[in-house]
Design an enzyme around this catalytic site. Structure first.
Site, PDB file in Angstrom:
ATOM      1  N   GLY A  21       0.815  -1.386   0.062  1.00 39.62           N
ATOM      2  CA  GLY A  21      -0.061   0.028  -0.405  1.00 39.62           C
ATOM      3  C   GLY A  21       1.155   1.171   0.008  1.00 39.62           C
ATOM      4  CG  ASN A  22      -0.140   4.720  -2.208  1.00 34.91           C
ATOM      5  OD1 ASN A  22      -0.732   5.710  -1.138  1.00 34.91           O
ATOM      6  ND2 ASN A  22      -0.714   3.844  -3.021  1.00 34.91           N
ATOM      7  CE1 TYR A  23       3.334   5.598   6.003  1.00 38.14           C
ATOM      8  CE2 TYR A  23       4.948   5.760   4.127  1.00 38.14           C
ATOM      9  CZ  TYR A  23       5.057   5.486   5.499  1.00 38.14           C
ATOM     10  OH  TYR A  23       5.313   4.270   6.355  1.00 38.14           O
ATOM     11  CB  SER A  24      -3.470   7.994  -0.874  1.00 37.52           C
ATOM     12  OG  SER A  24      -4.124   8.853  -1.303  1.00 37.52           O
ATOM     13  CB  ALA A  85      -1.143   7.210  -4.324  1.00 40.91           C
TER      14      ALA A  85
END
Ligand code: C5P
Length: 203
Positions: A21-24, A85
């Site tokens: 995943g990512n920090y969006s 993102a």
């Protein structure tokens, strides 16, 4: 006028308990949704996991492939904004059982579909397509390349520092103009972006 916005990040499952995943945060997508709604537009958000609360109709998705299929189902629209993102890669194999830590060292990855480009070159292409670029170097040069590569009408360029932040500082890069919006709360930046898009859309 119908507006479709992707927002938040995507999660790509490894096994039942792990993902890429990512920090969006979804904050920019939500701010854009509010700004378009304030202009009287009919707005729909398709969001991956995000911490933000959306005040417009929203459909939740998890992976990039799921996001693409819901975007395709939501067409036609007049304007498509790709603020999500999206994870560039996903694990090649999903393990239905939790993987034992002793049993893997590496995870093989494959490319995810590029949702923005897929929509921008499709037969159902909305009249105006907007992409985002989150860069950490060669900002403007990369944004110009992205505009062409992804067949967009506008690239909203920001630094990766904007991820999760309440403020943003962006460049609006189109084929005919480049405009800087000085650092401001995402709500104000979103209002300026929407004004710019509406101006371009109405020609
Ligand atoms: O190529 P890059 O990830 O830098 O491009 C960012 C833009 O492309 C964003 O608008 C993002 O929403 C979109 N994108 C996408 N699908 C992907 C990767 C990025 O829609 N798989």
């Amino acid at each position: 006028m119908k507006i479709l916005i992707t927002s938040g990040g995507t999660r790509e499952k490894i096994d039942p308990v792990r993902y890429i995943g990512n920090y969006s945060s979804g904050k920019m997508g939500a701010a854009l949704a509010d700004a378009f709604a304030a202009h009287g537009a009919e707005v729909k958000v398709i969001s991956g996991p995000a911490e933000v609360h959306y005040r417009v109709p929203m459909q939740r998705v998890e992976s990039a492939r799921e996001m693409l299929s819901v975007v395709e189902e939501s067409l036609p629209v007049d304007i498509f904004i790709s603020a999500a993102a999206v994870a560039d890669k996903r694990p090649k194999y999903y393990s239905a059982d939790k993987m034992k830590k002793e049993s893997f060292e590496n995870i093989e990855l494959v490319n995810n579909p590029d949702i923005l480009r897929t929509i921008a070159i499709s037969a159902k292409r909305p009249k105006f397509v907007v992409g985002f670029a989150a860069e950490s170097e060669n900002h403007l040069e990369n944004a110009r390349k992205k505009l062409t590569k992804k067949s967009c009408d506008l690239i909203v360029l920001n630094d990766i520092k904007a991820l999760g932040s309440d403020e943003n500082e962006v460049w609006l890069v189109s084929k005919t103009s480049e405009k800087k919006l000085e650092k401001a709360p995402k709500k104000e930046i979103a209002e300026e972006i929407v004004k710019f898009i509406m101006g371009q859309y109405r020609g």
